[in-house]
Motif scaffolding. Structure first.
Motif, PDB file in Angstrom:
ATOM      1  N   VAL A   1       0.656  -1.137   0.031  1.00 47.62           N
ATOM      2  CA  VAL A   1      -0.084  -0.030  -0.016  1.00 47.62           C
ATOM      3  C   VAL A   1       0.913   1.428   0.257  1.00 47.62           C
ATOM      4  O   VAL A   1       0.597   2.207  -0.683  1.00 47.62           O
TER       5      VAL A   1
ATOM      6  N   ASN B   1       4.253   1.528  -1.115  1.00 47.81           N
ATOM      7  CA  ASN B   1       4.799   1.749  -2.092  1.00 47.81           C
ATOM      8  C   ASN B   1       3.598   2.286  -3.496  1.00 47.81           C
ATOM      9  O   ASN B   1       4.194   2.934  -4.177  1.00 47.81           O
ATOM     10  N   GLY B   2       2.518   1.893  -3.225  1.00 49.54           N
ATOM     11  CA  GLY B   2       1.713   2.527  -4.171  1.00 49.54           C
ATOM     12  C   GLY B   2       1.246   3.707  -3.957  1.00 49.54           C
ATOM     13  O   GLY B   2       1.320   4.768  -4.943  1.00 49.54           O
TER      14      GLY B   2
ATOM     15  N   LYS C   1       4.518   6.087  -5.458  1.00 42.80           N
ATOM     16  CA  LYS C   1       4.771   5.542  -6.574  1.00 42.80           C
ATOM     17  C   LYS C   1       5.230   6.690  -7.705  1.00 42.80           C
ATOM     18  O   LYS C   1       6.136   6.642  -8.397  1.00 42.80           O
TER      19      LYS C   1
ATOM     20  N   ILE D   1      -6.808   0.308  -4.207  1.00 42.15           N
ATOM     21  CA  ILE D   1      -5.504   0.399  -3.789  1.00 42.15           C
ATOM     22  C   ILE D   1      -4.776   1.138  -5.021  1.00 42.15           C
ATOM     23  O   ILE D   1      -4.062   0.837  -5.897  1.00 42.15           O
ATOM     24  N   PRO D   2      -4.700   2.412  -4.826  1.00 42.90           N
ATOM     25  CA  PRO D   2      -4.103   3.368  -5.528  1.00 42.90           C
ATOM     26  C   PRO D   2      -2.571   3.203  -5.836  1.00 42.90           C
ATOM     27  O   PRO D   2      -1.886   2.858  -4.826  1.00 42.90           O
ATOM     28  N   GLY D   3      -2.260   3.375  -7.057  1.00 45.27           N
ATOM     29  CA  GLY D   3      -0.591   3.126  -7.044  1.00 45.27           C
ATOM     30  C   GLY D   3      -0.034   1.776  -7.275  1.00 45.27           C
ATOM     31  O   GLY D   3       1.251   1.418  -7.700  1.00 45.27           O
ATOM     32  N   VAL D   4      -1.132   0.649  -7.089  1.00 41.33           N
ATOM     33  CA  VAL D   4      -0.624  -0.782  -6.965  1.00 41.33           C
ATOM     34  C   VAL D   4      -1.214  -1.403  -8.373  1.00 41.33           C
ATOM     35  O   VAL D   4      -2.530  -1.526  -8.389  1.00 41.33           O
TER      36      VAL D   4
END
Lengths: 498, 250
Positions: free
Chosen positions: A465, A467-468, A471, B92-95
């Motif tokens: 989470v 790392n997301g 990003k 889940i943003p960014g993943v």
């Protein structure tokens, strides 16, 4: 709720055991007498065989510093620093004059090996997929300047850079070998009178890196400096000066670690960047100074002044930082957008855990016409840490067409930490367009449970989470640093979930 | 043979008892529907099986393949083959979805002592499944469920079910928020996963879903207990007469 409680408990158990660079190198060193006086400064200057003008410059800074007081406006809290109880210079004792890397004390080489920093001239990208357009792995090299306590111990790829006309050397050497360049640029972005810590640095800085990229040259490799504080009770005051002449390009990386100690150590660096017409400088930092232990004992006090001057038209300076270490971070890498159409960027990930205190951000000062800037800041607070974004965006009355976009996002893990956003926005020109977005969120237990239901451990779920969340910024780092940064983020938060 | 045995399960949430001694046995290969009005404890049951925090089990037990399920951590249960398709899958943003699928699949395989999938094998598998479910490749590059429509979110749940090959699938109100076409695609995906080794619990308010996923057994829950069980015709009966008749029975 049990899971909430569990996560929070684990966050509280964050410990220094997670800090993997906490070892100490046993080595003989040569130190200046404890404390700060004109004599200390003469000692440092003498050690470096500096010309008279340099000593004068330092002494002037020192006299100015005596009249200054420590700034207190940052949202950080620490006991008063006794500036007379520190060593201002420490160097590994040289056995003889060094003529090649093989003569460096093997203990120091071992230290850098342990840290994963290649001082031997090898391409370090074997087996790593290259970024599209970045060239094949065998042609991608990184030149490293390693600074151990107060001196630079090795600079790699000097010859190859020389062929391209790029000067990359310890600043102490540059003062002797390129005095005209140093005299012209040193203090031209961060003047000796700038602020308490920058002034102190001007008086006592011992080493750091110097880069000059001549007109029209694209630096053929990434340049990197690796800072290591080893000695006890020693401040590290490095000075970095990077100049990209007309149409030049350079990408520079900086990494930092320190041993684990109970007492706090002071680090007060100054970094100055100058970009002339059509030049571009990309400066990336992965800062991992020792953060202190689970009770908040020890750790580095990191008071750093970093500023870039987009002096020429169409110039560009981009700061990217991943901040996971230090007990206290006080740092605002900034851009002065002086040239018309110049551009400044600031991408930041600041992670705080345990008792860490971070007060960091940027200043974008729009002076030229049609200048633009972009700020993306991601703060992650866990444990009992306090994480503040402090930023200034300002347009001078002549800065027509200035544009800024700012996005500050904060993520909280647990309920004992804090995230704060302090933006200052000033537009003195009515044609300026400034946008500011900010969010603060807590890591959601529903999101964690979703990941865990799919087989991830609690720790893996938090890592994913987070790392997301960061990003957008990780993408700005050179690839080899992005990989390191990603690992570092997981390590920094390891204690946060067990 | 019983895959899942729930015996006299009592569950509390913040001092309030939600399940008052629920007993349910599900054999391998069977599809059980659980129907009931709002607040009857259907979602609580699915959460307790999956191990969602916040529920206190005060009595009874759950055996999964003969093992004590309640003693296992939720990620352990996932690795053992318990899959919960969420009513409201989170974003889940960014993943990237692809990254998420791979991380989860490899975490499960690692927990079972199996080797991780190689990148080409994994990509091939995901492409195959997403094609069947009519999931465009660019959706897999987007953040997990970020900007997905209701139908896309549910298809993403079915995609994971097909990828992880769990032995127990719990579908929590899969029909909520879906139009009839989206429902059909999702249901077809679920039906393709029916096998003699895999059991399913289909939780729903409405009989409509059970036209597409035809159950072997239907249970009616009311006030924290199973009050009636029967064949698929029980669902039709409920559709005609409503839940009111069971309110007193509970």
């Amino acid at each position: 709720m049990p899971a909430v409680q569990e996560t929070v408990d684990r966050v509280r158990r964050i410990d220094v055991d997670q800090y993997r660079y906490g070892f100490e190198t046993v080595i003989e060193s040569e130190k200046a007498p404890k404390g700060l006086s004109e004599d200390t400064i003469r000692y440092i200057s003498g050690k470096k065989n500096e010309p008279a003008w340099m000593l004068e410059w330092r002494l002037e800074a020192y006299r100015r510093w005596l009249t200054m007081t420590e700034p207190t406006w940052a949202r950080v809290d620490y006991p008063k620093i006794d500036f007379q109880d520190l060593y201002y210079y420490s160097a590994p004792k040289p056995k003889k004059q060094l003529s090649s890397i093989d003569e460096i004390d093997p203990e120091i080489l071992k230290t850098y090996e342990k840290l994963g920093i290649p001082l031997r001239e090898v391409a370090i990208l074997e087996g790593v997929e290259p970024k599209p357009g970045a060239g094949s792995p065998e042609t991608r090299k990184i030149a490293v300047d390693a600074v151990f306590d107060s001196v630079s111990v090795a600079t790699t790829f000097k010859e190859e850079l020389k062929k391209a006309g790029v000067i990359f050397m310890p600043i102490s050497e540059a003062i002797r070998e390129h005095p005209e360049l140093v005299q012209k640029y040193l203090g031209s972005v961060v003047p000796t009178s700038d602020n308490f810590y920058a002034t102190l640095n001007s008086a006592v800085f011992s080493d750091g890196s110097f880069v000059y990229v001549p007109p029209g040259v694209r630096c053929p490799m990434e340049l990197s400096t690796y800072f290591r504080i080893n000695e006890r009770n020693t401040g590290q005051f490095e000075r970095t000066l990077i100049i990209a002449d007309k149409g030049a390009y350079v990408s520079y990386l900086e990494g930092c670690t320190a041993p684990q100690r109970d007492e706090n150590q002071l680090h007060a660096a100054v970094v100055e960047l100058v970009a002339h017409d059509d030049a571009e400088i990309k400066y990336s930092t992965v800062q991992n100074w020792y953060p202190g232990n689970s009770e908040g004992v020890g750790g580095i006090y990191n008071f750093v002044t970093k500023r870039g001057d987009c002096r020429g038209n169409n110039s560009k300076i981009s700061w990217t930082q991943v901040e996971t270490g230090s007990a206290i971070t006080w740092k605002y890498p900034s851009c002065i957008l002086r040239g018309d159409n110049s551009r400044g960027e600031f991408y930041s990930i600041a992670i705080s855990n345990g008792y860490q205190q971070v007060d960091s951000g940027t200043k974008m000062i729009h002076l030229g016409k049609n200048t633009s800037s972009r700020i993306i800041s991601k703060g992650i607070a866990a444990g009992r840490s306090q994480n503040t974004y402090r930023g200034l965006v300002t347009a001078h009355r002549k800065a027509t067409g200035a544009r800024n976009f700012t996005a500050c996002d904060s993520l909280l893990i647990g309920d004992r930490c804090g995230a704060h956003t302090v933006p200052y926005i000033e537009a003195k020109n009515s044609s300026a367009t400034f946008e500011h977005e900010a969010t603060t969120s807590k890591i959601s237990e529903d999101v964690l449970f979703y990941c865990i239901q799919r087989g991830l451990s609690q720790e893996e779920a938090v890592g994913l989470v987070v790392n997301g969340f960061v990003k957008d910024v990780l993408q700005q780092l050179p690839m080899e640093f992005a990989v390191e940064a990603q690992k570092l983020i997981s390590i920094s938060l390891e204690g946060s979930v067990g | 043979m019983a895959l899942l045995e729930i015996k006299n399960l009592q569950v509390r949430v913040e001092e309030r008892e939600i399940l008052h001694g629920l007993t349910l046995t599900i054999d391998a290969g069977k599809v059980h529907a659980i129907m009931g009005p709002n607040g009857s404890g259907k979602s609580t049951l699915s959460h307790v099986i999956a191990g969602k925090p916040g529920y206190e089990v005060t009595g009874g037990e759950i055996l999964f393949k003969g093992e004590d399920l309640l003693a296992m951590a939720p990620d352990e249960r996932a690795a053992k083959g318990v899959f919960l398709a969420f009513q409201y899958p989170v974003e889940i943003p960014g993943v990237a979805t692809m990254t998420f699928l791979r991380t989860a699949l490899n975490a499960q395989r690692k927990a079972r002592g199996e080797e991780e999938y190689s990148t080409p094998d994994f990509l091939k598998k995901v492409r195959e499944i997403s094609k069947q479910l009519n999931i465009p490749q660019d959706m897999l590059k987007r953040g997990v469920n970020v900007g997905f429509s209701g139908g896309e979110k549910k298809r993403n749940e079915v995609l994971q079910m097909a990828l992880f090959q769990p032995s127990l699938c719990i579908l929590d109100e899969m029909d909520s928020g879906l139009d009839i076409d989206a429902l059909r695609i999702a249901a077809d995906g679920v039906n393709a996963l029916r096998s003699p080794e895999r059991s399913m619990i289909v939780i729903t308010h409405y009989q409509r879903l059970l036209n597409y996923i035809v159950p072997d057994v239907v249970h009616v829950m009311s006030k924290g207990r199973v009050v009636k069980s029967g064949g698929k015709e029980l669902a039709l009966e409920l559709e005609a007469s409503g839940y009111a008749q069971f309110e007193d029975a509970a």
